[in-house]
Design an enzyme around this catalytic site. Structure first.
Site, mmCIF file in Angstrom:
data_model
loop_
_atom_site.group_PDB
_atom_site.id
_atom_site.type_symbol
_atom_site.label_atom_id
_atom_site.label_comp_id
_atom_site.label_asym_id
_atom_site.label_seq_id
_atom_site.Cartn_x
_atom_site.Cartn_y
_atom_site.Cartn_z
ATOM 1 N N ASP A 129 0.830 -1.199 0.000
ATOM 2 C CA ASP A 129 0.000 0.000 0.000
ATOM 3 C C ASP A 129 0.873 1.261 0.000
ATOM 4 O O ASP A 129 0.515 2.263 0.613
ATOM 5 C CB ASP A 129 -0.891 -0.052 1.267
ATOM 6 C CG ASP A 129 -2.012 0.974 1.235
ATOM 7 O OD1 ASP A 129 -2.369 1.405 0.135
ATOM 8 O OD2 ASP A 129 -2.514 1.352 2.304
ATOM 9 N N THR A 180 -13.626 -8.716 -6.842
ATOM 10 C CA THR A 180 -13.919 -7.383 -6.317
ATOM 11 C C THR A 180 -15.380 -7.311 -5.888
ATOM 12 O O THR A 180 -16.283 -7.512 -6.704
ATOM 13 C CB THR A 180 -13.639 -6.302 -7.383
ATOM 14 O OG1 THR A 180 -12.284 -6.438 -7.817
ATOM 15 C CG2 THR A 180 -13.848 -4.907 -6.818
#
Length: 311
Positions: A134, A152
């Site tokens: 991240d 997703t």
């Protein structure tokens, strides 16, 4: 007979498991052609709000070979953070996202990724690569889906059939050719809209599309100015991040408590009631959140959030 690419894949997955990762998937490092128009449309809608960094490095975000010279493989990894018990116990107390209970995940997982790369270099030889947690323009959910780790969800998070979504994603981009896994092509959310219906600020604007500038996590972490009055009364006591769309997701009934000692909450955090939050001092903030992701808001930001959820 197993060829070298398959052997490398097995080696990577074994090493990842030994380091505590729950799942590991592999994808070929290539331009994410299908994602380019989606990312462009999302940015054009200004769904990133004041997160200007999301508009930067557009090409790098879509092409891992621009991040690592000669990149051939993206290794995606899942690391569980689901806690044994949720803080706080009383609904009237203030809440922080579960991922922030313990030590900042960037440090914990980055160390593990670097160890994984070193171990592979020792076993295989010279491998060039970089670890990402991240922390760079990497479309981690898209790579994880490409590597077969999940799909997703409507809340735009990666969902895994065996453990839901309370996990961190991390990547190792390397210049070694490795046998890829099959991508996940099925959406197991079906007609369920629990996350969409539960979001108090209506941040989920389409299937898999979140208007980041309307998300409680954005208001409480990313936004540096005053929180707009129009969302007053909608935060349901969240003062750092938000887990609402995950808490209501049926797939998270499969979440199991993590085994990572670094993610255990500070003892004082476990005892904090609403009054303790409302009277928080710099001394308490620095002691309890010394190594926590909560430090991102700084004390002033946290106090702003606490004041905002006052009745």
């Amino acid at each position: 007979m197993i060829n070298s690419k398959e052997k490398y894949a097995q080696m990577i997955k074994t090493q990842a498991k030994n380091l505590g990762f729950d799942f590991c998937g592999i994808a070929k490092a290539e331009f994410l052609e299908d994602e380019a128009p989606k990312l462009e449309a999302w940015l054009n809608q200004n769904y990133h709000g004041q997160m200007a960094y999301l508009a930067n490095h557009f090409d790098k975000r879509l092409d891992p070979t621009k991040l690592v010279d000669g990149a051939k493989t993206v290794v995606s990894l899942i690391y569980n953070y689901f806690p044994e018990s949720t803080l706080p116990e009383s609904p009237s107390d203030l809440k922080i996202a579960k991922y922030a209970y313990g030590k900042d995940y960037h440090f914990v997982i980055k160390d593990k990724l670097n160890t994984l790369l070193q171990n592979l270099q020792e076993e295989i030889g010279e491998i060039g690569g970089r670890a990402f947690v991240d922390s760079a323009p990497v479309m981690e959910r898209q790579w994880a889906q490409k590597a077969g780790l999940g799909w997703t969800g409507k809340n735009s998070l990666l969902l895994n059939k065996k453990m839901g979504s309370f996990f961190f994603l991390a990547e190792l981009i390397i210049d070694l050719e490795v046998a890829p896994d099959l991508p996940m092509t099925i959406d197991y959310c079906g007609t369920c809209t629990k996350c969409v219906d539960a979001c108090p600020t209506d941040a989920i604007v389409g299937s898999g599309v979140v208007d980041g500038s309307r998300c409680i996590s954005y208001f409480t972490i990313e936004l540096k100015e005053q929180i707009p009055y129009e969302v007053k009364g909608k935060f349901e006591n969240w003062i750092f991040g938000c887990d609402i769309c995950q808490d209501v997701c049926p797939w998270n009934r499969f979440s199991k408590p993590h085994q990572e000692a670094e993610f255990l909450p500070h003892p004082d955090l476990q005892q904090m009631k609403r009054k303790d939050w409302e009277e928080i001092t710099a001394e308490t903030f620095n002691r309890v959140f010394q190594k926590s992701a909560v430090k991102r808001t700084k004390l002033e930001g946290l106090i702003r959030n606490i004041d905002f959820v006052k009745k």
